[in-house]
Motif scaffolding. Sequence first.
Motif, PDB file in Angstrom:
ATOM      1  N   ILE A 196       0.830  -1.212   0.000  1.00 39.62           N
ATOM      2  CA  ILE A 196       0.000   0.000   0.000  1.00 39.62           C
ATOM      3  C   ILE A 196       0.864   1.262   0.000  1.00 39.62           C
ATOM      4  N   ASN A 197       1.990   1.204   0.702  1.00 38.95           N
ATOM      5  CA  ASN A 197       2.849   2.389   0.777  1.00 38.95           C
ATOM      6  C   ASN A 197       3.406   2.779  -0.593  1.00 38.95           C
ATOM      7  N   ARG A 198       3.501   1.789  -1.489  1.00 38.64           N
ATOM      8  CA  ARG A 198       3.959   2.088  -2.850  1.00 38.64           C
ATOM      9  C   ARG A 198       2.765   2.107  -3.802  1.00 38.64           C
ATOM     10  N   GLY A 199       1.567   2.232  -3.222  1.00 35.31           N
ATOM     11  CA  GLY A 199       0.352   2.055  -4.015  1.00 35.31           C
ATOM     12  C   GLY A 199      -0.147   3.328  -4.670  1.00 35.31           C
ATOM     13  N   MET A 200      -0.809   3.088  -5.802  1.00 33.11           N
ATOM     14  CA  MET A 200      -1.555   4.148  -6.474  1.00 33.11           C
ATOM     15  C   MET A 200      -2.980   3.652  -6.464  1.00 33.11           C
ATOM     16  N   LEU A 201      -3.805   4.219  -5.579  1.00 31.83           N
ATOM     17  CA  LEU A 201      -5.118   3.646  -5.338  1.00 31.83           C
ATOM     18  C   LEU A 201      -6.184   4.462  -6.080  1.00 31.83           C
ATOM     19  N   ALA A 202      -6.743   3.824  -7.108  1.00 25.19           N
ATOM     20  CA  ALA A 202      -7.775   4.485  -7.920  1.00 25.19           C
ATOM     21  C   ALA A 202      -9.130   3.883  -7.572  1.00 25.19           C
ATOM     22  N   PRO A 203     -10.218   4.554  -7.935  1.00 27.58           N
ATOM     23  CA  PRO A 203     -11.541   3.965  -7.673  1.00 27.58           C
ATOM     24  C   PRO A 203     -11.667   2.623  -8.392  1.00 27.58           C
ATOM     25  N   LEU A 204     -12.359   1.685  -7.753  1.00 32.04           N
ATOM     26  CA  LEU A 204     -12.471   0.335  -8.300  1.00 32.04           C
ATOM     27  C   LEU A 204     -13.093   0.351  -9.705  1.00 32.04           C
ATOM     28  N   ALA A 205     -14.121   1.176  -9.901  1.00 30.11           N
ATOM     29  CA  ALA A 205     -14.815   1.205 -11.195  1.00 30.11           C
ATOM     30  C   ALA A 205     -13.879   1.670 -12.290  1.00 30.11           C
ATOM     31  N   THR A 206     -13.064   2.682 -11.958  1.00 32.33           N
ATOM     32  CA  THR A 206     -12.076   3.169 -12.918  1.00 32.33           C
ATOM     33  C   THR A 206     -11.082   2.065 -13.241  1.00 32.33           C
ATOM     34  N   ALA A 207     -10.611   1.413 -12.187  1.00 33.94           N
ATOM     35  CA  ALA A 207      -9.602   0.362 -12.349  1.00 33.94           C
ATOM     36  C   ALA A 207     -10.126  -0.740 -13.262  1.00 33.94           C
ATOM     37  N   GLN A 208     -11.390  -1.103 -13.084  1.00 33.45           N
ATOM     38  CA  GLN A 208     -11.916  -2.218 -13.873  1.00 33.45           C
ATOM     39  C   GLN A 208     -12.008  -1.866 -15.352  1.00 33.45           C
ATOM     40  N   ARG A 209     -12.067  -0.562 -15.658  1.00 37.57           N
ATOM     41  CA  ARG A 209     -12.106  -0.172 -17.072  1.00 37.57           C
ATOM     42  C   ARG A 209     -10.703  -0.009 -17.651  1.00 37.57           C
ATOM     43  N   SER A 210      -9.732   0.406 -16.796  1.00 46.01           N
ATOM     44  CA  SER A 210      -8.456   0.816 -17.382  1.00 46.01           C
ATOM     45  C   SER A 210      -7.245  -0.022 -16.986  1.00 46.01           C
ATOM     46  N   PHE A 211      -7.330  -0.795 -15.884  1.00 51.37           N
ATOM     47  CA  PHE A 211      -6.148  -1.588 -15.497  1.00 51.37           C
ATOM     48  C   PHE A 211      -6.023  -2.788 -16.412  1.00 51.37           C
ATOM     49  N   PRO A 212      -4.776  -3.181 -16.748  1.00 50.88           N
ATOM     50  CA  PRO A 212      -4.601  -4.368 -17.606  1.00 50.88           C
ATOM     51  C   PRO A 212      -5.187  -5.633 -16.973  1.00 50.88           C
ATOM     52  N   ASN A 213      -5.016  -5.805 -15.688  1.00 47.78           N
ATOM     53  CA  ASN A 213      -5.595  -6.982 -15.040  1.00 47.78           C
ATOM     54  C   ASN A 213      -6.525  -6.493 -13.940  1.00 47.78           C
ATOM     55  N   ALA A 214      -7.806  -6.593 -14.198  1.00 47.33           N
ATOM     56  CA  ALA A 214      -8.751  -5.949 -13.298  1.00 47.33           C
ATOM     57  C   ALA A 214      -9.740  -6.931 -12.679  1.00 47.33           C
ATOM     58  N   ASP A 215      -9.377  -8.208 -12.655  1.00 49.59           N
ATOM     59  CA  ASP A 215     -10.269  -9.185 -12.014  1.00 49.59           C
ATOM     60  C   ASP A 215     -10.260  -8.977 -10.505  1.00 49.59           C
ATOM     61  N   ILE A 216     -11.441  -9.039  -9.921  1.00 47.88           N
ATOM     62  CA  ILE A 216     -11.507  -8.966  -8.460  1.00 47.88           C
ATOM     63  C   ILE A 216     -11.266 -10.370  -7.918  1.00 47.88           C
ATOM     64  N   ASN A 217     -10.139 -10.535  -7.279  1.00 53.42           N
ATOM     65  CA  ASN A 217      -9.816 -11.863  -6.741  1.00 53.42           C
ATOM     66  C   ASN A 217      -9.974 -11.923  -5.233  1.00 53.42           C
ATOM     67  N   THR A 218      -9.914 -10.773  -4.594  1.00 51.45           N
ATOM     68  CA  THR A 218      -9.932 -10.770  -3.138  1.00 51.45           C
ATOM     69  C   THR A 218     -10.892  -9.705  -2.618  1.00 51.45           C
ATOM     70  N   ILE A 219     -11.574 -10.066  -1.549  1.00 43.35           N
ATOM     71  CA  ILE A 219     -12.458  -9.110  -0.880  1.00 43.35           C
ATOM     72  C   ILE A 219     -12.042  -9.068   0.585  1.00 43.35           C
ATOM     73  N   LEU A 220     -11.866  -7.843   1.088  1.00 43.90           N
ATOM     74  CA  LEU A 220     -11.722  -7.703   2.543  1.00 43.90           C
ATOM     75  C   LEU A 220     -13.110  -7.437   3.095  1.00 43.90           C
TER      76      LEU A 220
END
Lengths: 392, 226
Positions: A195-219
């Motif tokens: 997380i300290n090296r993270g770039m945290l974008a909204p999930l909806a945005t990520a699912q449209r633009s990240f190369p790998n956007a599968d939700i594999n984990t839920i907290l």
Amino acid sequence: MNLLRVNFNEAFRSLWGARQRSLLALIGIVIGIGSVIAMVSIGTIVQQESIRQFKDMGVDIVTIRRGFSESTAAPFRADVIARLPQEKPLISEVAPYVNSGGDYYRGRAKITLEQMGVTAAFFSINKLAAAQGRLLSDLDANRYCCVVGAELAGFLRQNGMPEPVGGRITVNDRAYTIVGVLAPSAEGGLRPFGINRGMLAPLATAQRSFPNADINTILARVAPNTPIERLKAEVSDYFAKKSRGAQVEITSAEELIERMKKQMQMFSLLLGAIGSIALIVGGIGVMNVMLISVTERRSEIGLRRALGAQRGDIQSQFLIESVILCLVGGLIGIVLGTGVAFGFARLSQWQFVMSYTSVMLGFGVSTLVGVFCGFYPARTASRLDPIKALRS
Amino acid sequence: MNEQMLDIVDIRKSYRVGPTEVNVLKGINLAVARGELLAIIGPSGSGKSTLMHMLGLLEKPDSGLYSIDGTRVTYDDDRALSALRNRKIGFVFQQYHLLPKLTALENVGVPLTYRGMAADEIRKRSRTYLAKVDIEYRADHRPNEMSGGQQQRVAIARALVGQPAIILADEPTGALDQKTGEEIMELFRRLNREDGITIVIITHNPALACQCGRAVKIIDGMIYSA
Ligand SMILES: Nc1ncnc2c1ncn2[C@@H]1O[C@H](COP(=O)(O)OP(=O)(O)OP(=O)(O)O)[C@@H](O)[C@H]1O
Ligand SMILES: [Mg+2]
């Protein structure tokens, strides 16, 4: 009673009389007990530290992971996840997220950046706070904005972005506006890595633009005092129905803590065993010194027997001597071992915890070593033939 | 009450050295009366020390009977034997055998510590007996700070402190010059005369033996009156 006191005095006198030899035996015991104490203390510190990281996040958190068997490889669907707290009241909050790592360059400088897509709940569940700017809210969905972790923010500041909030960061040809910087957070526990090296974008945005956007984990946050077995059954049931037989793996913080405690115990045991080897060597040193002492004092033993000492009197005299030797060595060893553990904690910037069990252990073990290693020499002394002993 | 302090009947002792058996004591009969001062003389190797170890309960005879102060000695219980030694016997050795790290006063007190006596009481008694043998002024000295004669006096105080039935002295003057030796002999005679203490002294020196009330001679493991 007086005899005991006399024996104590005698033991000190005789140890002091042969102080060079006593010192050598002492060093063996100091190293032995010292390493056991240091090892066990460090084990305890490591254990406390990792448990503290879990507790930091709260023990009411679980992770729900997608099962990895081939037939059920379909990723979680965001809408199915979002309805989970309503359908299963055991779950009070969910934070699905996606993440993928990659190199990020600014000029020549490089950082391994963790791209994450998160919802507002992610921040509260992970106890993340904004050091500057703001966190993401659910209103940010689909916007190209992000918050950055503390380390990434530091990287940006050093590489041409003195004020990260309001700046733009381009990843995979998409530019994201930075709206906040996170305070540093400890690694470990159920908290996602990096997380300290993270770039945290909204999930909806990520699912449209990240190369790998599968939700594999839920907290997920669980209602207080939920039996873990029931939770597992209900959540598995939910995903099996809503997600075409998808299988899930659920891990609770408590389970992980338990598992870790067990591992740490093994770890401590292993460290203790390593220290014990040093202790055995030290014990042999004590036995050796005691045997020499018995040989040197044969005529004293003979004389004492002639003056009416029982075998038991002689035996306890030497036993006391060896126990004192070991206890003094043990005491120094405890101090040194604890000091080493303290230094270790300091260097690792971990919280030092005084392990009272290990101190008790140190005293117990050194007494035991004293009795054990003194027993044979003391017995030999008590079995000497008084006349032969006197003549030597 | 038995008149004899020590009474041994047909005591035998032999040692096995390799294949040969050495008969050291070949049937010794000896009675020591209360208040007696007895000298045992004999050539070197005749078995004097062996006999004294026997009398001092440090050695178990192969056969024979032994009573001390009216008690029949049995050898099967080491605890009882040690306790008997502690209460009935006072040893004086040729080489003094003082503990080097203890002061004269502490050395004298050693037998009493094995009786579980309180430290204060031990100190008090030890001082009394140091005074009795005229060496109280060396109470806080260690053995290596004293002459041979002084050390032997301390050793005698140690033998006396437990008020034993008998003092056994094995060549107590053997390591001393003639004058000091005579002083020690005089001390023994005084203790015997004034306090009625029963004493057995082993010596090489016939002149010293003459000063004792009675002398016996050991030759080759047999005892003869001298
Ligand atoms: N433990 C033993 N094993 C074998 N032989 C022994 C042992 N103790 C004594 N002897 C033998 O017994 C004999 C008598 O020894 P002891 O010491 O009683 O003589 P002693 O009369 O005291 O002589 P000295 O006047 O030289 O002191 C000696 O021949 C000695 O070798
Ligand atoms: Mg002799």
